[in-house]
Design a protein around this motif. Structure first.
Motif, PDB file in Angstrom:
ATOM      1  N   LEU A 244       0.806  -1.210   0.000  1.00  0.00           N
ATOM      2  CA  LEU A 244       0.000   0.000   0.000  1.00  0.00           C
ATOM      3  C   LEU A 244       0.845   1.269   0.000  1.00  0.00           C
ATOM      4  N   THR A 245       2.134   1.149   0.281  1.00  0.00           N
ATOM      5  CA  THR A 245       3.002   2.329   0.179  1.00  0.00           C
ATOM      6  C   THR A 245       3.331   2.659  -1.272  1.00  0.00           C
ATOM      7  N   GLN A 246       3.003   1.737  -2.176  1.00  0.00           N
ATOM      8  CA  GLN A 246       3.303   1.914  -3.599  1.00  0.00           C
ATOM      9  C   GLN A 246       2.033   2.031  -4.434  1.00  0.00           C
ATOM     10  N   ALA A 247       0.964   2.537  -3.840  1.00  0.00           N
ATOM     11  CA  ALA A 247      -0.334   2.555  -4.519  1.00  0.00           C
ATOM     12  C   ALA A 247      -0.291   3.256  -5.880  1.00  0.00           C
ATOM     13  N   PRO A 248       0.295   4.458  -6.018  1.00  0.00           N
ATOM     14  CA  PRO A 248       0.298   5.095  -7.349  1.00  0.00           C
ATOM     15  C   PRO A 248       1.025   4.271  -8.411  1.00  0.00           C
ATOM     16  N   LYS A 249       2.191   3.710  -8.059  1.00  0.00           N
ATOM     17  CA  LYS A 249       2.944   2.915  -9.028  1.00  0.00           C
ATOM     18  C   LYS A 249       2.177   1.651  -9.417  1.00  0.00           C
ATOM     19  N   LEU A 250       1.563   1.011  -8.440  1.00  0.00           N
ATOM     20  CA  LEU A 250       0.781  -0.198  -8.734  1.00  0.00           C
ATOM     21  C   LEU A 250      -0.425   0.126  -9.605  1.00  0.00           C
ATOM     22  N   LEU A 251      -1.065   1.236  -9.341  1.00  0.00           N
ATOM     23  CA  LEU A 251      -2.204   1.650 -10.149  1.00  0.00           C
ATOM     24  C   LEU A 251      -1.771   1.943 -11.582  1.00  0.00           C
ATOM     25  N   GLN A 252      -0.656   2.625 -11.720  1.00  0.00           N
ATOM     26  CA  GLN A 252      -0.127   2.925 -13.057  1.00  0.00           C
ATOM     27  C   GLN A 252       0.178   1.631 -13.813  1.00  0.00           C
ATOM     28  N   HIS A 253       0.761   0.649 -13.113  1.00  0.00           N
ATOM     29  CA  HIS A 253       1.113  -0.612 -13.766  1.00  0.00           C
ATOM     30  C   HIS A 253      -0.140  -1.417 -14.123  1.00  0.00           C
ATOM     31  N   LEU A 255      -3.059  -0.221 -14.976  1.00  0.00           N
ATOM     32  CA  LEU A 255      -3.631   0.394 -16.173  1.00  0.00           C
ATOM     33  C   LEU A 255      -2.806   0.056 -17.411  1.00  0.00           C
ATOM     34  N   TYR A 256      -1.477  -0.004 -17.246  1.00  0.00           N
ATOM     35  CA  TYR A 256      -0.608  -0.414 -18.360  1.00  0.00           C
ATOM     36  C   TYR A 256      -0.936  -1.841 -18.790  1.00  0.00           C
ATOM     37  N   CYS A 257      -1.086  -2.744 -17.824  1.00  0.00           N
ATOM     38  CA  CYS A 257      -1.397  -4.134 -18.149  1.00  0.00           C
ATOM     39  C   CYS A 257      -2.759  -4.263 -18.824  1.00  0.00           C
ATOM     40  N   LEU A 258      -3.652  -3.342 -18.533  1.00  0.00           N
ATOM     41  CA  LEU A 258      -4.968  -3.347 -19.160  1.00  0.00           C
ATOM     42  C   LEU A 258      -4.970  -2.639 -20.507  1.00  0.00           C
ATOM     43  N   GLY A 259      -3.775  -2.236 -20.978  1.00  0.00           N
ATOM     44  CA  GLY A 259      -3.642  -1.653 -22.309  1.00  0.00           C
ATOM     45  C   GLY A 259      -4.097  -0.211 -22.410  1.00  0.00           C
ATOM     46  N   GLN A 260      -4.266   0.458 -21.262  1.00  0.00           N
ATOM     47  CA  GLN A 260      -4.797   1.818 -21.276  1.00  0.00           C
ATOM     48  C   GLN A 260      -3.674   2.840 -21.500  1.00  0.00           C
ATOM     49  N   PRO A 261      -4.023   4.051 -21.964  1.00  0.00           N
ATOM     50  CA  PRO A 261      -3.022   5.092 -22.195  1.00  0.00           C
ATOM     51  C   PRO A 261      -2.247   5.417 -20.918  1.00  0.00           C
ATOM     52  N   HIS A 262      -1.032   5.879 -21.106  1.00  0.00           N
ATOM     53  CA  HIS A 262      -0.143   6.174 -19.977  1.00  0.00           C
ATOM     54  C   HIS A 262      -0.741   7.270 -19.090  1.00  0.00           C
ATOM     55  N   ILE A 263      -0.560   7.102 -17.783  1.00  0.00           N
ATOM     56  CA  ILE A 263      -0.996   8.084 -16.800  1.00  0.00           C
ATOM     57  C   ILE A 263       0.169   8.385 -15.871  1.00  0.00           C
ATOM     58  N   GLU A 264       0.465   9.671 -15.684  1.00  0.00           N
ATOM     59  CA  GLU A 264       1.555  10.078 -14.802  1.00  0.00           C
ATOM     60  C   GLU A 264       1.209   9.758 -13.349  1.00  0.00           C
ATOM     61  N   LEU A 265       2.255   9.521 -12.564  1.00  0.00           N
ATOM     62  CA  LEU A 265       2.053   9.250 -11.147  1.00  0.00           C
ATOM     63  C   LEU A 265       1.474  10.477 -10.450  1.00  0.00           C
ATOM     64  N   ASP A 266       0.487  10.232  -9.608  1.00  0.00           N
ATOM     65  CA  ASP A 266      -0.172  11.317  -8.887  1.00  0.00           C
ATOM     66  C   ASP A 266      -0.951  10.661  -7.745  1.00  0.00           C
ATOM     67  N   ARG A 267      -1.797  11.412  -7.099  1.00  0.00           N
ATOM     68  CA  ARG A 267      -2.700  10.804  -6.129  1.00  0.00           C
ATOM     69  C   ARG A 267      -3.592   9.796  -6.854  1.00  0.00           C
ATOM     70  N   PRO A 268      -3.841   8.631  -6.252  1.00  0.00           N
ATOM     71  CA  PRO A 268      -4.653   7.623  -6.937  1.00  0.00           C
ATOM     72  C   PRO A 268      -6.010   8.136  -7.411  1.00  0.00           C
ATOM     73  N   CYS A 269      -6.662   9.004  -6.635  1.00  0.00           N
ATOM     74  CA  CYS A 269      -7.983   9.480  -7.060  1.00  0.00           C
ATOM     75  C   CYS A 269      -7.890  10.288  -8.346  1.00  0.00           C
ATOM     76  N   LEU A 270      -6.806  11.065  -8.500  1.00  0.00           N
ATOM     77  CA  LEU A 270      -6.626  11.849  -9.719  1.00  0.00           C
ATOM     78  C   LEU A 270      -6.250  10.952 -10.894  1.00  0.00           C
ATOM     79  N   MET A 271      -5.433   9.940 -10.621  1.00  0.00           N
ATOM     80  CA  MET A 271      -5.078   8.985 -11.664  1.00  0.00           C
ATOM     81  C   MET A 271      -6.310   8.231 -12.156  1.00  0.00           C
ATOM     82  N   LEU A 272      -7.178   7.841 -11.236  1.00  0.00           N
ATOM     83  CA  LEU A 272      -8.391   7.118 -11.623  1.00  0.00           C
ATOM     84  C   LEU A 272      -9.322   8.003 -12.446  1.00  0.00           C
ATOM     85  N   LYS A 273      -9.434   9.266 -12.076  1.00  0.00           N
ATOM     86  CA  LYS A 273     -10.278  10.175 -12.857  1.00  0.00           C
ATOM     87  C   LYS A 273      -9.775  10.291 -14.289  1.00  0.00           C
TER      88      LYS A 273
END
Length: 295
Positions: A244-253, A255-273
């Motif tokens: 859980l200390t790596q939540a933004p990086k895990l979320l980014q990865h 989304l990458y595995c799901l083939g989605q466009p790249h998203i910069e690291l940020d707060r998870p809520c902003l990344m999800l939006k």
């Protein structure tokens, strides 16, 4: 009891982890995909803890699930539902099926059945008393087909491919198939996004929903995240708990595995939006597995 739902046709999705171990990266992929798909359709997203199999519950799992939802900043549209609090509803569904003579008591044990995964109906006509016996639902010699959003058309013959299946175990534990159908109907779920390891359960659930006069759902079965040994990430294969200390990086990865466009690291809520605005199921790999995902 009737599980027929009268909710409007708004997209209603869910994430339904089982607390038999901490959430791992494969769980995160499912959570992210189901969340983004629901929110991109201006729909609602629910979380259900599937904790009917009480002997297998890991006491640290539920706190970890709740912590993951918090750290990844998912926005829930209703309080979390726990299946262990809904056992009366599953009993009512069993009684409804009994009244229609759609289920029967079964005394067969795994040892008696051996390795044959397809039940041959040994107890179907014995009219055994239901007391201290398993409860099986009858299936017909009928093929059920559905169009999966990722995996395409999938068909199973209920009798020849699946057989009569258990709804209530001899030890009083409700089977996953019954609980998930009842809860999806009562929550008004319209779309199910989950791993492809559950693809073969879908025909059973469609059949049971028909018997209970519940709506047929839309399905999307995601490719499974695999470890370096070619095994799916799972609690049984000792997949690592989400850090859980790596939540933004895990979320980014994820989304990458799901083939989605790249998203910069940020707060998870902003990344999800941002992920929701860019979300496209056409970009998700149309396969059964995601290979090369190492922990």
């Amino acid at each position: 009891m009737s599980v027929n739902n009268t909710q409007p046709s708004l997209y209603r999705g869910r994430f339904a982890p089982s607390p038999t171990g901490p959430l791992h990266f494969g769980s995160l992929i499912t959570a992210v995909a189901s969340y983004c798909e629901a929110k991109s359709k201006q729909g609602q997203w629910f979380v259900r803890i599937e904790d009917t199999d009480i002997p297998r519950i890991d006491p640290v799992s539920i706190p970890h699930i709740l912590a993951c939802l918090d750290q990844f900043e998912f926005e829930l549209d209703a309080p979390i539902l726990y299946q262990k609090d809904r056992l009366d509803l599953y009993h009512q569904a069993i009684e409804q099926l009994k009244q229609q003579q759609l289920v029967y008591a079964c005394q067969c044990t795994r040892k008696m059945l051996g390795s044959n995964a397809i039940y041959q109906g040994h107890c179907r006509n014995l009219q055994l008393d239901f007391s201290q016996q398993a409860v099986r639902v009858k299936v017909n010699d009928q093929t059920i087909c559905f169009q999966d959003q990722l995996q395409g058309q999938h068909c199973s013959n209920l009798q020849h491919d699946l057989g009569d299946f258990v709804l209530l175990r001899r030890d009083g534990i409700f089977n996953y198939q019954l609980a998930v159908v009842v809860d999806d109907a009562l929550q008004g779920i319209t779309h199910v996004v989950r791993g492809s390891d559950l693809l073969d359960n879908t025909a059973r659930q469609i059949w049971l929903a028909q018997l209970l006069k519940a709506p047929t759902l839309n399905y999307m079965h995601l490719p499974l995240a695999m470890n370096k040994h070619g095994q799916k990430l799972s609690k049984q294969n000792l997949a690592q708990a989400l850090d859980l200390t790596q939540a933004p990086k895990l979320l980014q990865h994820a989304l990458y595995c799901l083939g989605q466009p790249h998203i910069e690291l940020d707060r998870p809520c902003l990344m999800l939006k941002q992920a929701i605005t860019q979300w496209s199921i056409d970009q998700i790999p149309h396969s059964m597995t995601l290979n090369g995902i190492y922990e």
